[in-house]
Design a protein around this motif. Structure first.
Motif, PDB file in Angstrom:
ATOM      1  N   THR A  90       0.824  -1.207   0.000  1.00 25.15           N
ATOM      2  CA  THR A  90       0.000   0.000   0.000  1.00 25.15           C
ATOM      3  C   THR A  90       0.857   1.256   0.000  1.00 25.15           C
ATOM      4  OG1 THR A  90      -1.731  -1.178   1.205  1.00 25.15           O
ATOM      5  CG2 THR A  90      -1.854   1.224   1.212  1.00 25.15           C
ATOM      6  N   ILE A  91       0.514   2.175  -0.893  1.00 25.68           N
ATOM      7  CA  ILE A  91       1.106   3.513  -0.896  1.00 25.68           C
ATOM      8  C   ILE A  91      -0.028   4.522  -1.037  1.00 25.68           C
ATOM      9  CG2 ILE A  91       3.325   2.765  -1.842  1.00 25.68           C
ATOM     10  CD1 ILE A  91       2.475   3.965  -4.524  1.00 25.68           C
ATOM     11  N   VAL A  92       0.220   5.710  -0.530  1.00 25.96           N
ATOM     12  CA  VAL A  92      -0.776   6.774  -0.564  1.00 25.96           C
ATOM     13  C   VAL A  92      -0.159   7.987  -1.244  1.00 25.96           C
ATOM     14  CG1 VAL A  92      -2.204   8.317   0.847  1.00 25.96           C
ATOM     15  CG2 VAL A  92      -1.850   5.940   1.555  1.00 25.96           C
ATOM     16  N   ALA A  93      -0.919   8.580  -2.147  1.00 25.79           N
ATOM     17  CA  ALA A  93      -0.518   9.817  -2.805  1.00 25.79           C
ATOM     18  C   ALA A  93      -1.536  10.893  -2.458  1.00 25.79           C
ATOM     19  CB  ALA A  93      -0.445   9.636  -4.317  1.00 25.79           C
ATOM     20  N   GLU A  94      -1.048  12.026  -2.014  1.00 21.47           N
ATOM     21  CA  GLU A  94      -1.898  13.174  -1.715  1.00 21.47           C
ATOM     22  C   GLU A  94      -1.410  14.325  -2.586  1.00 21.47           C
ATOM     23  OE1 GLU A  94      -3.123  15.625   2.260  1.00 21.47           O
ATOM     24  OE2 GLU A  94      -0.994  15.263   1.898  1.00 21.47           O
ATOM     25  N   GLY A  95      -2.351  15.044  -3.191  1.00 21.70           N
ATOM     26  CA  GLY A  95      -1.924  16.130  -4.050  1.00 21.70           C
ATOM     27  C   GLY A  95      -3.044  17.065  -4.434  1.00 21.70           C
ATOM     28  N   THR A  96      -2.762  17.849  -5.456  1.00 27.05           N
ATOM     29  CA  THR A  96      -3.728  18.805  -5.977  1.00 27.05           C
ATOM     30  C   THR A  96      -3.816  18.650  -7.489  1.00 27.05           C
ATOM     31  OG1 THR A  96      -2.041  20.530  -6.163  1.00 27.05           O
ATOM     32  CG2 THR A  96      -3.328  20.488  -4.127  1.00 27.05           C
ATOM     33  N   SER A  97      -4.895  19.191  -8.026  1.00 28.63           N
ATOM     34  CA  SER A  97      -5.108  19.135  -9.470  1.00 28.63           C
ATOM     35  C   SER A  97      -5.858  20.382  -9.918  1.00 28.63           C
ATOM     36  CB  SER A  97      -5.897  17.878  -9.857  1.00 28.63           C
ATOM     37  OG  SER A  97      -7.205  17.932  -9.304  1.00 28.63           O
ATOM     38  N   TYR A  98      -5.916  20.542 -11.229  1.00 25.97           N
ATOM     39  CA  TYR A  98      -6.700  21.626 -11.820  1.00 25.97           C
ATOM     40  C   TYR A  98      -7.174  21.156 -13.182  1.00 25.97           C
ATOM     41  CZ  TYR A  98      -2.368  22.554 -14.398  1.00 25.97           C
ATOM     42  OH  TYR A  98      -1.263  22.432 -15.182  1.00 25.97           O
ATOM     43  N   GLY A  99      -8.152  21.847 -13.712  1.00 26.64           N
ATOM     44  CA  GLY A  99      -8.654  21.477 -15.025  1.00 26.64           C
ATOM     45  C   GLY A  99      -9.991  22.107 -15.304  1.00 26.64           C
ATOM     46  N   GLU A 100     -10.706  21.482 -16.245  1.00 25.89           N
ATOM     47  CA  GLU A 100     -12.023  21.983 -16.604  1.00 25.89           C
ATOM     48  C   GLU A 100     -13.017  20.833 -16.649  1.00 25.89           C
ATOM     49  OE1 GLU A 100     -14.301  24.828 -19.830  1.00 25.89           O
ATOM     50  OE2 GLU A 100     -12.162  24.433 -20.082  1.00 25.89           O
ATOM     51  N   HIS A 101     -14.073  21.002 -15.892  1.00 23.28           N
ATOM     52  CA  HIS A 101     -15.202  20.071 -15.841  1.00 23.28           C
ATOM     53  C   HIS A 101     -16.256  20.589 -16.808  1.00 23.28           C
ATOM     54  CE1 HIS A 101     -18.883  18.381 -13.943  1.00 23.28           C
ATOM     55  NE2 HIS A 101     -18.082  17.360 -13.680  1.00 23.28           N
ATOM     56  N   GLN A 102     -17.209  19.760 -17.181  1.00 22.80           N
ATOM     57  CA  GLN A 102     -18.279  20.209 -18.071  1.00 22.80           C
ATOM     58  C   GLN A 102     -19.044  21.395 -17.483  1.00 22.80           C
ATOM     59  OE1 GLN A 102     -20.690  16.724 -18.593  1.00 22.80           O
ATOM     60  NE2 GLN A 102     -21.609  16.859 -16.568  1.00 22.80           N
ATOM     61  N   ASP A 103     -18.996  21.545 -16.141  1.00 21.60           N
ATOM     62  CA  ASP A 103     -19.707  22.636 -15.480  1.00 21.60           C
ATOM     63  C   ASP A 103     -18.829  23.843 -15.175  1.00 21.60           C
ATOM     64  OD1 ASP A 103     -22.047  21.111 -15.472  1.00 21.60           O
ATOM     65  OD2 ASP A 103     -21.563  20.200 -13.543  1.00 21.60           O
ATOM     66  N   GLY A 104     -17.545  23.764 -15.489  1.00 23.23           N
ATOM     67  CA  GLY A 104     -16.659  24.896 -15.242  1.00 23.23           C
ATOM     68  C   GLY A 104     -15.268  24.466 -14.823  1.00 23.23           C
ATOM     69  N   ALA A 105     -14.398  25.450 -14.732  1.00 23.76           N
ATOM     70  CA  ALA A 105     -12.999  25.195 -14.383  1.00 23.76           C
ATOM     71  C   ALA A 105     -12.838  25.048 -12.871  1.00 23.76           C
ATOM     72  CB  ALA A 105     -12.130  26.347 -14.887  1.00 23.76           C
ATOM     73  N   TRP A 106     -11.754  24.375 -12.469  1.00 21.02           N
ATOM     74  CA  TRP A 106     -11.401  24.288 -11.059  1.00 21.02           C
ATOM     75  C   TRP A 106      -9.889  24.318 -10.930  1.00 21.02           C
ATOM     76  CZ3 TRP A 106     -11.534  19.656 -13.595  1.00 21.02           C
ATOM     77  CH2 TRP A 106     -10.549  18.734 -13.271  1.00 21.02           C
ATOM     78  N   ARG A 107      -9.463  24.744  -9.736  1.00 20.85           N
ATOM     79  CA  ARG A 107      -8.045  24.725  -9.357  1.00 20.85           C
ATOM     80  C   ARG A 107      -8.006  24.605  -7.842  1.00 20.85           C
ATOM     81  NH1 ARG A 107      -3.058  25.812 -11.204  1.00 20.85           N
ATOM     82  NH2 ARG A 107      -3.787  26.472 -13.243  1.00 20.85           N
ATOM     83  N   ALA A 108      -7.183  23.716  -7.341  1.00 23.93           N
ATOM     84  CA  ALA A 108      -7.055  23.555  -5.897  1.00 23.93           C
ATOM     85  C   ALA A 108      -6.755  24.895  -5.247  1.00 23.93           C
ATOM     86  CB  ALA A 108      -5.953  22.556  -5.568  1.00 23.93           C
ATOM     87  N   GLY A 109      -7.514  25.221  -4.194  1.00 27.55           N
ATOM     88  CA  GLY A 109      -7.294  26.463  -3.462  1.00 27.55           C
ATOM     89  C   GLY A 109      -8.075  27.654  -3.982  1.00 27.55           C
ATOM     90  N   VAL A 110      -8.828  27.483  -5.078  1.00 32.13           N
ATOM     91  CA  VAL A 110      -9.589  28.591  -5.666  1.00 32.13           C
ATOM     92  C   VAL A 110     -11.035  28.151  -5.860  1.00 32.13           C
ATOM     93  CG1 VAL A 110      -9.747  30.228  -7.577  1.00 32.13           C
ATOM     94  CG2 VAL A 110      -7.507  29.325  -6.891  1.00 32.13           C
ATOM     95  N   PRO A 111     -11.934  28.358  -4.903  1.00 30.45           N
ATOM     96  CA  PRO A 111     -11.686  28.803  -3.539  1.00 30.45           C
ATOM     97  C   PRO A 111     -11.067  27.671  -2.715  1.00 30.45           C
ATOM     98  CG  PRO A 111     -13.985  28.225  -3.769  1.00 30.45           C
ATOM     99  CD  PRO A 111     -13.352  28.048  -5.124  1.00 30.45           C
ATOM    100  N   ASP A 112     -10.661  28.006  -1.502  1.00 32.06           N
ATOM    101  CA  ASP A 112      -9.959  27.021  -0.679  1.00 32.06           C
ATOM    102  C   ASP A 112     -10.813  25.796  -0.373  1.00 32.06           C
ATOM    103  OD1 ASP A 112      -7.490  26.367   0.563  1.00 32.06           O
ATOM    104  OD2 ASP A 112      -8.464  26.648   2.505  1.00 32.06           O
ATOM    105  N   TRP A 113     -12.134  25.956  -0.288  1.00 33.74           N
ATOM    106  CA  TRP A 113     -13.018  24.834   0.027  1.00 33.74           C
ATOM    107  C   TRP A 113     -13.374  24.018  -1.212  1.00 33.74           C
ATOM    108  CZ3 TRP A 113     -17.266  25.215  -2.929  1.00 33.74           C
ATOM    109  CH2 TRP A 113     -17.692  26.473  -3.322  1.00 33.74           C
ATOM    110  N   GLY A 114     -12.983  24.461  -2.378  1.00 31.58           N
ATOM    111  CA  GLY A 114     -13.402  23.822  -3.623  1.00 31.58           C
ATOM    112  C   GLY A 114     -12.625  22.559  -3.963  1.00 31.58           C
ATOM    113  N   ALA A 115     -12.919  22.047  -5.120  1.00 32.14           N
ATOM    114  CA  ALA A 115     -12.302  20.816  -5.608  1.00 32.14           C
ATOM    115  C   ALA A 115     -10.830  21.039  -5.923  1.00 32.14           C
ATOM    116  CB  ALA A 115     -13.031  20.328  -6.861  1.00 32.14           C
TER     117      ALA A 115
END
Length: 157
Positions: A90-115
């Motif tokens: 078992t290994i665990v990876a923790e991280g962040t991502s960004y991109g565009e969903h069909q409903d809009g863009a996202w980026r970790a930390g924008v807002p902080d509570w978001g995806a």
């Protein structure tokens, strides 16, 4: 679950997990041009929130198709990953991502509570992913706010 026949190091397990994440960023195509499903054991399991557990490559392919069908693009921030090694499979990876969903863009930390913040738990044996449980907020575009009254309040003091 398959019986392990090949000894693997933590770095080898990490390389399999990285190949999976990079293939996900590349529309399901690995660095050698193969399918992301080639990285999984025949009886592997994958969990995704609001989808459930997919068992076996056919079901995993359906899960990835369902999720991928909602994404226009995704990119993982490889330089900021945290890796946790169990000393076993078992290994665990923790991280962040960004991109565009069909409903809009996202980026970790924008807002902080978001995806964009996620944690994946992998079991890797014989150079194949046996299990990948994905923990994240699947509301990539941050549209599900009405059910969470604290999102209307200012942040912590």
């Amino acid at each position: 679950m398959a019986v392990a026949t090949q000894t693997m190091t933590d770095e080898q397990r990490k390389s399999v997990a990285l190949e999976y994440l990079k293939a996900f960023d590349n529309a399901g195509v690995t660095s050698t041009g193969g399918s992301i499903l080639d990285l999984f054991a025949d009886d592997a399991q994958v969990y995704f929130p609001k989808w459930g557990i997919a068992e076996g490559k056919e079901s995993i392919g359906r899960l990835f198709g369902d999720i991928g069908g909602t994404l226009k693009s995704i990119k993982h921030d490889y330089a900021s990953f945290n890796w946790v090694f169990s000393g076993g499979d078992t290994i665990v990876a923790e991280g962040t991502s960004y991109g565009e969903h069909q409903d809009g863009a996202w980026r970790a930390g924008v807002p902080d509570w978001g995806a964009g913040r996620w944690c994946d738990v992998f079991e890797v044996r014989d150079f194949l992913i046996q299990r990948c449980f994905i923990y994240l907020d699947p509301d990539y575009a941050g549209g599900d706010t009405a059910r969470y009254p604290w999102l209307d309040r200012p942040g912590p003091a």
